[in-house]
Design a protein around this motif. Structure first.
Motif, PDB file in Angstrom:
ATOM      1  N   SER A  91     -13.933 -59.872  -0.771  1.00 37.34           N
ATOM      2  CA  SER A  91     -15.188 -60.626  -0.803  1.00 37.34           C
ATOM      3  C   SER A  91     -15.946 -60.389  -2.094  1.00 37.34           C
ATOM      4  N   ARG A  92     -15.993 -59.152  -2.550  1.00 39.20           N
ATOM      5  CA  ARG A  92     -16.667 -58.874  -3.817  1.00 39.20           C
ATOM      6  C   ARG A  92     -16.031 -59.636  -4.973  1.00 39.20           C
ATOM      7  N   ALA A  93     -14.724 -59.845  -4.881  1.00 40.37           N
ATOM      8  CA  ALA A  93     -14.004 -60.524  -5.961  1.00 40.37           C
ATOM      9  C   ALA A  93     -14.133 -62.036  -5.891  1.00 40.37           C
ATOM     10  N   GLY A 145     -20.822 -52.690   2.544  1.00 39.22           N
ATOM     11  CA  GLY A 145     -20.158 -52.707   1.253  1.00 39.22           C
ATOM     12  C   GLY A 145     -20.347 -53.950   0.422  1.00 39.22           C
ATOM     13  N   THR A 146     -20.820 -55.036   1.022  1.00 41.87           N
ATOM     14  CA  THR A 146     -20.973 -56.262   0.233  1.00 41.87           C
ATOM     15  C   THR A 146     -22.060 -57.144   0.828  1.00 41.87           C
ATOM     16  N   ASP A 147     -22.721 -57.891  -0.040  1.00 35.41           N
ATOM     17  CA  ASP A 147     -23.678 -58.905   0.418  1.00 35.41           C
ATOM     18  C   ASP A 147     -23.089 -60.298   0.283  1.00 35.41           C
ATOM     19  N   ARG A 148     -21.799 -60.364  -0.004  1.00 37.75           N
ATOM     20  CA  ARG A 148     -21.102 -61.648  -0.112  1.00 37.75           C
ATOM     21  C   ARG A 148     -20.462 -62.013   1.230  1.00 37.75           C
ATOM     22  N   VAL A 153     -17.601 -52.852   5.905  1.00 37.90           N
ATOM     23  CA  VAL A 153     -17.725 -54.120   5.181  1.00 37.90           C
ATOM     24  C   VAL A 153     -19.174 -54.612   5.158  1.00 37.90           C
ATOM     25  N   TRP A 205     -18.183 -62.561   4.346  1.00 36.12           N
ATOM     26  CA  TRP A 205     -16.985 -61.909   4.862  1.00 36.12           C
ATOM     27  C   TRP A 205     -16.845 -62.313   6.324  1.00 36.12           C
ATOM     28  N   VAL A 208     -13.904 -55.859   1.975  1.00 40.16           N
ATOM     29  CA  VAL A 208     -14.980 -55.727   0.999  1.00 40.16           C
ATOM     30  C   VAL A 208     -14.496 -56.100  -0.394  1.00 40.16           C
ATOM     31  N   ALA A 209     -13.323 -55.554  -0.771  1.00 43.89           N
ATOM     32  CA  ALA A 209     -12.803 -55.796  -2.120  1.00 43.89           C
ATOM     33  C   ALA A 209     -12.534 -57.270  -2.354  1.00 43.89           C
ATOM     34  N   ALA A 228      -9.247 -56.736  -5.985  1.00 44.14           N
ATOM     35  CA  ALA A 228     -10.062 -57.535  -6.914  1.00 44.14           C
ATOM     36  C   ALA A 228      -9.199 -58.112  -8.021  1.00 44.14           C
TER      37      ALA A 228
END
Length: 330
Positions: A35-37, A63-66, A60, A68, A32-33, A301
């Motif tokens: 992908s968010r970054a 935790g993110t919409d980016r 995951v 992964w 998650v970290a 990140a």
């Protein structure tokens, strides 16, 4: 400078940086970290253990919409593990160490990208023939498992990039800072897959003893060998794939005696007993040759941002002409 490549465009990520799907270290929080970054966070799906997959992929996915993804040890899984992962709608599924043919169509039907890690040119050709969306060229400098008789990253990546074109290639092995990412791009890769460096982050699923070992480790202290898999009673196919780790008492005891160790039926029991009594650590410390470059324990990140900035700076400096008078004349 924005480092846009075929890989970043294909997966919709900001930076040409991917987290290696390290079993036991790359859980949902780390993926998650990353992908968010702006990188591609890959969960280490390993052997496809159902409860672990459910827990970490839930983390995951929530935790993110980016973008992964998830990675598997190809030789150790069946299609059920892949289908469990696909239910969480990853952007990519990566296969390493074995023939991914039984799984590729299922991943493609689900709309996920197929990433295949290769350790020699035969595997690279097979990945191209299977229609991999991206190929990871892993050099022997990498930590953890890799080819027993592979190639180092620097000569291997251009060969795979040429063979696979126009399929984007990620470089893996011996990359722990932005200069390594820049070098991968200069070699013809579309990005870098990074493992050991991401183990030394706040979100990695490893203990403090591993962090301490990585901070104090040196590249010359790492060793690629099959001893620890044999001693642990692991089912890894050590005739083809060995593992690079930091030093370990069992390496000193059994180095050069793999066949003898494999024939010692009591060895796995002795290993477990030594772990139970604190004689040896619970797990080997998987680490690549670039471990010397690890000097701190940032958040993931922060690390992604640092890697991207360092890579941009390295590429800018590489294209800058030295100022007049910067070199002494003879």
């Amino acid at each position: 400078m924005v480092l846009s490549t075929d890989f970043t465009e294909m997966l919709g990520v900001r930076h040409p940086i991917a987290l290696a799907p390290m079993a036991g270290a790359a859980g949902g929080a780390l993926a998650v970290a990353v992908s968010r970054a702006g990188g591609l966070g890959l969960v280490g799906g390993g052997y496809g253990e159902p409860d672990w997959l459910e827990r970490e992929l839930s983390v995951v996915a929530r935790g993110t919409d980016r973008p992964w993804g998830v990675g598997f040890l190809t030789w150790a899984i069946d299609v059920r593990a892949v289908e469990r992962a696909l239910a969480f709608r990853p952007a990519a599924v990566m296969f390493s160490f074995g023939d991914p043919a039984p799984f590729v169509d299922r991943v493609r039907e689900a709309g996920s990208a197929v990433l295949v890690q290769v350790t020699d040119l035969e595997e690279a050709r097979r990945a191209v023939d299977l229609g991999a969306d991206a190929i990871v060229a892993q050099g022997t400098e990498s930590g953890g498992h890799g080819a027993r008789r592979g190639r180092s990253t620097f000569p291997f990546v251009p060969l795979v990039a040429d063979l696979a074109a126009p399929v984007p290639v990620l470089a893996a092995g011996g990359i722990a800072d932005g200069r390594g990412v820049a070098a991968a791009l200069a070699l013809g890769a579309a990005g870098a897959l990074i493992g050991t460096r991401f183990q030394a982050t706040a979100e990695a699923s490893v203990g403090s003893s591993v962090h301490e070992a990585l901070l104090g480790g040196r590249g010359q202290d790492t060793e690629r060998n099959g001893v620890l898999d044999i001693a642990r009673g692991s089912s890894w196919p050590v005739e083809r794939y060995t593992a690079r780790t930091l030093g370990h008492p069992y390496l000193d005891q059994w180095r050069g005696r793999e066949a003898e160790l494999a024939g010692n039926a009591s060895a796995p029991l002795k290993y477990r007993d030594d772990v139970a009594h604190g004689v040896i650590p619970p797990e080997p410390v998987w680490a690549g040759e670039a471990v010397d470059l690890i000097t701190d324990l940032p958040s993931a990140a922060e690390l992604v941002a640092r890697l991207a900035a360092e890579a941009e700076d390295a590429l800018t400096r590489a294209g800058r002409r030295p100022e007049d008078g910067s070199h002494a004349s003879g």
